[in-house]
Design a protein around this motif. Structure first.
Motif, short mmCIF file in Angstrom:
data_model
loop_
_atom_site.label_atom_id
_atom_site.label_comp_id
_atom_site.label_asym_id
_atom_site.label_seq_id
_atom_site.Cartn_x
_atom_site.Cartn_y
_atom_site.Cartn_z
N LYS A 217 0.84 -1.20 0.00
CA LYS A 217 0.00 0.00 0.00
C LYS A 217 0.87 1.25 0.00
CE LYS A 217 -3.79 -2.44 0.55
NZ LYS A 217 -4.73 -2.62 -0.58
N LEU A 218 0.23 2.35 -0.37
CA LEU A 218 0.93 3.64 -0.33
C LEU A 218 0.41 4.43 0.86
CD1 LEU A 218 1.56 5.99 -3.38
CD2 LEU A 218 1.27 6.82 -1.07
N THR A 219 1.31 4.71 1.77
CA THR A 219 0.95 5.49 2.95
C THR A 219 1.64 6.84 2.86
OG1 THR A 219 0.74 3.50 4.30
CG2 THR A 219 1.09 5.59 5.47
N VAL A 220 0.87 7.89 2.98
CA VAL A 220 1.44 9.24 2.98
C VAL A 220 1.49 9.75 4.41
CG1 VAL A 220 0.99 11.65 2.36
CG2 VAL A 220 0.79 9.87 0.63
N VAL A 221 2.65 10.31 4.77
CA VAL A 221 2.76 11.01 6.05
C VAL A 221 2.86 12.49 5.74
CG1 VAL A 221 4.22 11.40 8.06
CG2 VAL A 221 3.85 9.07 7.24
N THR A 222 1.95 13.25 6.30
CA THR A 222 1.94 14.68 6.02
C THR A 222 1.85 15.45 7.33
OG1 THR A 222 0.92 16.36 4.61
CG2 THR A 222 -0.58 14.83 5.74
N GLY A 223 1.83 16.73 7.22
CA GLY A 223 1.75 17.55 8.44
C GLY A 223 2.61 18.78 8.31
N PRO A 224 2.53 19.64 9.29
CA PRO A 224 3.25 20.92 9.21
C PRO A 224 4.76 20.76 9.22
CG PRO A 224 2.28 20.65 11.37
CD PRO A 224 1.75 19.54 10.54
N ASN A 225 5.45 21.72 8.66
CA ASN A 225 6.91 21.72 8.69
C ASN A 225 7.40 21.69 10.13
OD1 ASN A 225 7.05 22.02 5.90
ND2 ASN A 225 6.95 24.25 6.03
N GLY A 226 8.46 20.92 10.34
CA GLY A 226 9.03 20.87 11.69
C GLY A 226 8.28 19.93 12.62
N GLY A 227 7.32 19.19 12.08
CA GLY A 227 6.52 18.31 12.93
C GLY A 227 7.19 16.99 13.24
N GLY A 228 8.27 16.66 12.53
CA GLY A 228 8.99 15.42 12.83
C GLY A 228 8.92 14.37 11.73
N LYS A 229 8.39 14.73 10.56
CA LYS A 229 8.21 13.74 9.49
C LYS A 229 9.55 13.22 8.96
CE LYS A 229 5.94 16.57 6.83
NZ LYS A 229 6.17 17.76 7.68
N THR A 230 10.45 14.16 8.65
CA THR A 230 11.75 13.74 8.12
C THR A 230 12.55 12.97 9.17
OG1 THR A 230 11.89 15.46 6.45
CG2 THR A 230 13.98 14.61 7.26
N SER A 231 12.45 13.39 10.41
CA SER A 231 13.13 12.65 11.49
C SER A 231 12.62 11.22 11.52
CB SER A 231 12.87 13.32 12.84
OG SER A 231 13.31 14.65 12.82
N LEU A 232 11.31 11.06 11.35
CA LEU A 232 10.74 9.71 11.37
C LEU A 232 11.27 8.88 10.20
CD1 LEU A 232 8.65 7.92 12.84
CD2 LEU A 232 6.98 8.66 11.13
N ALA A 233 11.33 9.49 9.01
CA ALA A 233 11.84 8.76 7.84
C ALA A 233 13.29 8.34 8.08
CB ALA A 233 11.74 9.64 6.60
N LYS A 234 14.09 9.21 8.67
CA LYS A 234 15.49 8.88 8.92
C LYS A 234 15.61 7.80 9.99
CE LYS A 234 17.55 13.14 7.22
NZ LYS A 234 18.29 14.36 7.51
N ILE A 235 14.70 7.78 10.91
CA ILE A 235 14.71 6.71 11.93
C ILE A 235 14.39 5.37 11.26
CG2 ILE A 235 13.33 5.80 13.84
CD1 ILE A 235 13.41 8.68 15.00
N ILE A 236 13.44 5.38 10.33
CA ILE A 236 13.09 4.12 9.64
C ILE A 236 14.30 3.60 8.85
CG2 ILE A 236 11.65 3.12 7.81
CD1 ILE A 236 9.47 5.18 8.67
N ALA A 237 15.02 4.52 8.18
CA ALA A 237 16.17 4.10 7.36
C ALA A 237 17.41 3.81 8.19
CB ALA A 237 16.48 5.18 6.32
#
Lengths: 306, 244
Positions: free
Chosen positions: B29-49
């Motif tokens: 499936k395709l899951t999109v993570v969205t939300g305001p800038n600075g909310g932690g999305k990129t940090s989460l992606a880096k934690i996954i990788a």
């Protein structure tokens, strides 16, 4: 030729173990291990100094000549003067290169002094690989001196590689370009241990619309030290670019000093120099592709010097 | 399937960026993570990788706990990550990067196909160095292609793939995501603000101020995002630092 020369030739001349095709001169421990002229490329010994004169006729088109030099033992201090005379309109590939081998404590050294006289509209691809081999503690030194005179609208590409085992090298390259002539220099260099490497380039652009593009990429590992100096002199309407990129590892040191001298309003000269360790983000990117840190470093260095 | 359980992460200075993220990325499936800038999305992606190490929580990939695995191990387990800011390499060509990604020599046709999916004309690019001579948009598209080339990866993470690329290439990207979805063999986690990407998502999660403030099916979440009622603390479009 002896067995060590054969091994060195495989590296510096991509020799496949068979016979060289076309013109060649194989220098071994200051002597001649083989020489052959072709219809369009004549090789003759010099009368005044050790070395040869290579005369490349205009009829040579995409023809290759091999001029490797091999030192196969310690205690040899080789000095050779080679002159390349390239007629107007010739198109030639020159595979030079030098291997220095020592299994004892005595130093071995090759000093190769090459002069190029490139005629109008001629095209030269000059390939030169350096390597040092052998388990001896004797230093392996290679000191190439290259002097190029380029005629109108001629083109020369110098591709030089020194990857491993050379205790010290001292390279000096000078060139003078006529109108419309183009010179491309690509230097790749890796030093390790206590090795030192010095490269000096001095290019003078004398003819309108002449140009030089000089790129040196190097890796300094261990306790090695490198010096890079380039001077581009723009005396007319011309373009010049020099770039020195160096990667440091361990305790490696690099001194880079590119210089530009412009004496014409129409000279357009640029230099760039960048020295630093491998960027951490590059290693991380390759690790996200499944490489280990060591594999990533090796890949980055291999690519950088490719 | 990727399961994130109570993921927490803080800056070295102590500021808490992720405050207990629970998120599941279903297979195929395709899951999109969205939300305001600075909310932690990129940090989460880096934690996954594996680029960042979480302070707490666990990461489960296909039933295996990969929390303590490093970047390389996670890549070998099937995690692929497209950086938001592409990395440049002097000396490595586009072809080199794609072949490293694919772990094999690639035919020119295959390289053409991969680069074509991100809107690049392969003949012009495959032997170019992936260095600063490429524009930001070109680098970004090549970065995405390196993830598309990962044939042994089944968890593909894209961090703002739309950033810096032109509309035509963006259309190609949507097509590529749709193709991956239709194949059904890979899971996609896309960090994005783009409505067009959300429109093809199966699931959407909204992260704001370090927490999942809403998640569910696209049909449920997208209308709420467009109306602006997924905010728990920060409204979309405002940064974490701003007054909520």
């Amino acid at each position: 030729m002896n067995e060590i020369t054969g091994q060195l030739l495989k590296v510096v001349s991509d020799w496949d173990g068979g016979s060289f095709k076309g013109a060649y001169n194989i220098r071994e421990d200051s002597g001649c291990a083989g020489r052959q002229s072709s219809e369009n490329i004549k090789i003759e010994p010099k009368n005044d100094n050790p070395g040869i004169v290579i005369k490349i006729s205009a009829k040579a088109q995409k023809e290759t000549v091999y001029i490797p030099a091999c030192i196969t033992k310690g205690g040899v201090d080789d000095l050779v003067y080679n002159d390349f005379i390239v007629e107007d309109g010739a198109d030639v590939i020159i595979v030079a290169g030098c291997g220095v081998h020592s299994d004892d404590e005595e130093e071995s050294r090759h000093n190769g002094i090459h002069r190029f006289f490139i005629g109008k509209n001629a095209k030269v691809l000059y390939k030169e690989k350096h390597i040092g081999t052998g388990k001896g503690s004797g230093a392996k030194r290679i000191n190439p001196v290259t002097d190029v005179t380029m005629g109108e609208n001629s083109y020369m590409e110098m591709d030089t590689i020194q990857i491993s085992g050379v205790t010290s090298s001292d390279r000096s390259t000078s060139a003078r370009l006529g109108a419309g002539a183009k010179l491309v220099i690509r230097e790749r260099l890796m030093t390790d241990g206590n090795e030192t490497a010095k490269s000096v380039f001095d290019v003078t652009l004398d003819g309108d619309d002449s140009g030089v593009d000089l790129v040196s990429r190097s890796v300094a590992k261990g306790n090695s030290y490198q010096e890079y100096k380039s001077v581009i002199n723009g005396n007319c309407r011309c373009t010049g670019h020099s770039e020195c990129d160096a990667i440091l590892a361990d305790n490696g040191r690099v001194n880079a000093a590119p210089a530009l001298n412009a004496s014409s309003l129409d000279a357009s000269l640029i230099h760039e120099a960048a020295i630093g360790k491998i960027a951490g983000e590059q290693i991380i990117k390759l690790r996200t592709l499944g490489l280990t840190e060591e594999e990533a470093e090796r890949k980055i260095i291999d690519g950088f010097l490719k | 399937m990727l399961e994130l359980k109570d993921i927490r992460w803080r800056l070295p200075e102590g500021e808490e960026i992720l405050k207990g993220i629970d998120l599941t990325v279903p297979d195929g499936k395709l899951t999109v993570v969205t939300g305001p800038n600075g909310g932690g999305k990129t940090s989460l992606a880096k934690i996954i990788a594996g680029l960042y190490e979480p302070c707490g929580g666990s990461i489960i990939l296909n039933g295996e706990d990969i929390t303590s695995m490093d970047i390389t191990e996670r890549a070998k387990k099937g995690v692929a990550y497209a950086f938001q800011q592409p990395v440049r390499f002097k000396g490595l060509t586009v072809r080199d990067l794609l072949e490293l990604s694919a772990e094999e020599k690639l035919s020119e046709d295959r390289i053409c196909s991969l680069l074509g999916e991100v809107g690049l004309c392969a003949r012009e690019y495959m032997d170019r160095e992936a260095d600063s001579s490429l524009s930001g948009g070109e680098s970004k598209r090549i970065e995405i292609a390196t993830v598309l080339a990962r044939k042994n990866a089944d968890m593909l993470v894209f961090d703002e793939p739309e950033a810096g690329i032109d509309l035509w290439s963006f259309s190609n990207l949507i097509t590529a995501f749709e193709r991956l979805k239709s194949e059904g063999s890979r899971s996609l986690l896309v960090i994005s603000h783009q409505e067009r990407i959300m429109e093809i998502a199966d699931h959407i999660a909204v992260i704001a101020d370090g927490k999942v403030t809403a998640q569910g099916s696209r049909e449920d979440i997208l209308p709420r995002i467009l109306k602006g009622d997924t905010r728990s603390k920060c409204p979309l479009g405002k940064t974490r630092k701003e007054e909520c």
